[in-house]
Design an enzyme around this catalytic site. Structure first.
Site, short mmCIF file in Angstrom:
data_model
loop_
_atom_site.label_atom_id
_atom_site.label_comp_id
_atom_site.label_asym_id
_atom_site.label_seq_id
_atom_site.Cartn_x
_atom_site.Cartn_y
_atom_site.Cartn_z
N GLY A 137 6.80 0.01 3.66
CA GLY A 137 5.52 -0.21 3.01
C GLY A 137 5.71 -0.46 1.53
N GLU A 138 4.75 -0.04 0.74
CA GLU A 138 4.71 -0.16 -0.72
C GLU A 138 4.99 -1.59 -1.21
OE1 GLU A 138 8.98 1.63 -2.40
OE2 GLU A 138 7.54 3.05 -1.55
N GLY A 139 4.75 -2.58 -0.36
CA GLY A 139 4.88 -3.96 -0.79
C GLY A 139 6.29 -4.51 -0.80
N GLU B 137 0.82 -1.21 0.00
CA GLU B 137 0.00 0.00 0.00
C GLU B 137 0.86 1.26 0.00
OE1 GLU B 137 0.78 1.71 2.90
OE2 GLU B 137 1.89 -0.08 3.49
#
Length: 336
Positions: A302-304, A160
């Site tokens: 974050g960001e996968g 996300e």
């Protein structure tokens, strides 16, 4: 009138089982490989995980994908983030232009990357004063997240982007598992001590404001959550229906899985948790859910990214399973 969540509840409660015949075939082949049984530890578990949830005696990773869901949050008005929410859209552009960490990980390891923008120009409601979403909007966003599997990946890693979303995730955990804002908030993108206090106060204010309306997991998601979290829940649901194993990223992504598990404990059996975040309460959440992460790299981006690195390990594990010599082919004596 039927609840907007009726179909979602049914899908969560009637999730298909894994394929134990496929698991048995993988384990039988693994016993023939030139190594002591179990000596690759959780790398072996990754292959059985793929087999069980793909329903394939010979698992594949021909089309692994990272899906990033991006959204904005009204609670940023409470000064809970070190960055303005305009950064969400700027980082989305960075993902698609190849400049972000997740972009580089995916390019290096041949993992597809898709980014789903969720009305960035329209932040959710400030959870300290109003619901993040009404039930219909929340249900529609969950349904939208189900489209993440449209390209039929054989492994889905979810992540996300959303300024303010560690505050929102902390509120979800507090509502699900108990405790105060101070128990669940962390520094996120790097807030100072005053910002950390504002985050804790925002969570406490949200819990107090919504009070008796936090009656079930999907109501909690609608009142306190975010569009990216609702969409990740949708992706988790759709992946189970389509026989796609899922790797969950860090603190925020795990909150989507926590909602699913709270509805039906077996609903996330097809998920593994890529890493434990340096966001201190992530381990607390994982413990509350009874799950063990694959990696601990002190990451909190974050960001996968953590999920993508776990996918790299899954690719490696499957490569070993498929390409190591057997005792017979290598002329190596097996155990007596």
């Amino acid at each position: 009138m039927a609840s907007p969540f009726a179909d979602i509840l049914e899908l969560l409660q009637l999730a298909p089982d894994g394929d134990e015949t496929a698991v048995a075939a993988v384990r039988e082949h693994d016993l023939q490989l030139t190594k002591p049984p179990g000596s690759l530890g959780r790398m072996e578990d990754l292959v059985t995980f793929l087999a069980r949830w793909q329903g394939k005696e010979t698992p594949t990773l021909d089309n692994p994908m990272v899906a990033i869901f991006a959204a904005n949050h009204g609670v940023t008005d409470q000064g809970v983030s070190a960055f303005p929410r305009e950064v969400t859209a700027q980082m989305v552009a960075n993902f698609t232009n190849g400049g972000a960490a997740i972009s580089q990980i995916c390019a290096l390891h041949e993992i597809n990357l898709r980014v789903f923008e969720l009305a960035l120009e329209l932040p959710t409601g400030d959870i300290t004063r109003e619901a993040a979403m009404d039930d219909r909007m929340c249900a529609a966003t969950i349904a939208y997240g189900m489209e993440a599997v449209e390209g039929k990946p054989d492994l889905l890693a979810i992540g996300e982007m959303g300024i303010g979303n560690t505050t929102v995730a902390a509120a979800l955990y507090a509502a699900l598992f108990g405790g105060t804002g101070a128990d669940w908030v962390g520094r996120g993108t790097g807030v100072d001590d005053a910002g950390l206090t504002r985050k804790a106060e925002a969570v406490d204010a949200a819990l107090a404001h919504h009070g008796d309306t936090l009656t079930d997991p999907l109501a909690i998601l609608a009142r306190l959550g975010g569009r990216e979290i609702a969409a990740m829940l949708g992706a988790i649901i759709a992946a189970r229906q389509q026989k796609i194993p899922v790797i969950v990223d860090g603190f925020v992504a795990t909150s989507a899985a926590a909602i699913a598990q709270a509805v039906s404990p077996g609903a996330i059996d097809h998920c593994i948790f890529g890493h434990v975040s340096a966001e201190h309460a992530h381990q607390r959440a994982l413990d509350a859910m009874g799950v063990r992460p694959l990696l601990n790299l002190d990451m909190r981006l974050g960001e996968g990214t953590g999920a993508a690195l776990a996918a790299v390990l899954a690719k490696t594990a499957l490569h070993l399973h498929n390409n190591m010599a057997t005792f017979a082919s290598a002329g190596v004596s097996n155990k007596g």
